[in-house]
Scaffold this motif. Sequence first.
Motif, PDB file in Angstrom:
ATOM      1  N   LEU A 150      -1.290   5.611  -2.509  1.00 51.06           N
ATOM      2  CA  LEU A 150      -2.270   6.473  -3.174  1.00 51.06           C
ATOM      3  C   LEU A 150      -3.688   5.962  -2.948  1.00 51.06           C
ATOM      4  CD1 LEU A 150      -2.928   8.862  -5.004  1.00 51.06           C
ATOM      5  CD2 LEU A 150      -2.583   7.343  -6.962  1.00 51.06           C
ATOM      6  N   ARG A 151      -3.885   4.664  -3.154  1.00 45.91           N
ATOM      7  CA  ARG A 151      -5.214   4.069  -2.976  1.00 45.91           C
ATOM      8  C   ARG A 151      -5.688   4.194  -1.530  1.00 45.91           C
ATOM      9  NH1 ARG A 151      -5.542  -1.844  -5.211  1.00 45.91           N
ATOM     10  NH2 ARG A 151      -3.404  -1.373  -4.773  1.00 45.91           N
ATOM     11  N   GLY A 152      -4.788   3.908  -0.586  1.00 45.04           N
ATOM     12  CA  GLY A 152      -5.155   4.024   0.821  1.00 45.04           C
ATOM     13  C   GLY A 152      -5.508   5.445   1.210  1.00 45.04           C
ATOM     14  N   THR A 153      -4.748   6.405   0.686  1.00 44.42           N
ATOM     15  CA  THR A 153      -5.000   7.813   0.999  1.00 44.42           C
ATOM     16  C   THR A 153      -6.336   8.279   0.441  1.00 44.42           C
ATOM     17  OG1 THR A 153      -2.629   8.282   1.064  1.00 44.42           O
ATOM     18  CG2 THR A 153      -4.103  10.157   0.754  1.00 44.42           C
ATOM     19  N   VAL A 154      -6.580   7.978  -0.823  1.00 50.37           N
ATOM     20  CA  VAL A 154      -7.820   8.442  -1.463  1.00 50.37           C
ATOM     21  C   VAL A 154      -9.043   7.765  -0.859  1.00 50.37           C
ATOM     22  CG1 VAL A 154      -9.132   8.482  -3.624  1.00 50.37           C
ATOM     23  CG2 VAL A 154      -6.710   9.120  -3.618  1.00 50.37           C
ATOM     24  N   PHE A 155      -9.049   6.444  -0.831  1.00 52.85           N
ATOM     25  CA  PHE A 155     -10.226   5.736  -0.324  1.00 52.85           C
ATOM     26  C   PHE A 155     -10.366   5.878   1.191  1.00 52.85           C
ATOM     27  CE2 PHE A 155      -9.733   3.645  -4.449  1.00 52.85           C
ATOM     28  CZ  PHE A 155     -11.015   3.837  -4.940  1.00 52.85           C
TER      29      PHE A 155
END
Length: 138
Positions: free
Chosen positions: A4-9
């Motif tokens: 999730l963090r990798g996708t969003v940022f």
Amino acid sequence: MKILRGTVFGGIAFFLLGWLVYGILLMDYSSANYDQSIYRADGEMIWWALIASNLAIALLLTLVLKWSGAKAITDGLKTGAILGFLLSLNINLSFYSMTTMFLHFSGLVVDVLVFTLMMAVIGLIIVSLWGKKSKDTE
């Protein structure tokens, strides 16, 4: 959480980097080397599709980084560059063969190099945001 963090940022970084590189730094180059009739006017952009495309490429890169066991920022750079090179080479050669998008072959080469560098930077960003390994970040 890593995905999730990798996708969003990664998606945000891809959007901002794309705007900087393609929208500002390479604007004159693009005008001279790409068929301008294919682009929408600024007021006609379909923003949800642009945002979704940035999130999709960030998700793809995040998944590849996670599956490859990337831990160091050099892993992010290397994996991002390889994935970016292969994706952009595939897409750009396909466009070159079937469309009039590129006015010169050099436009294809520049686009492949730029996209490769962008994916390397995004890979670095994604891995660096993962931080130290802990049970709750897996």
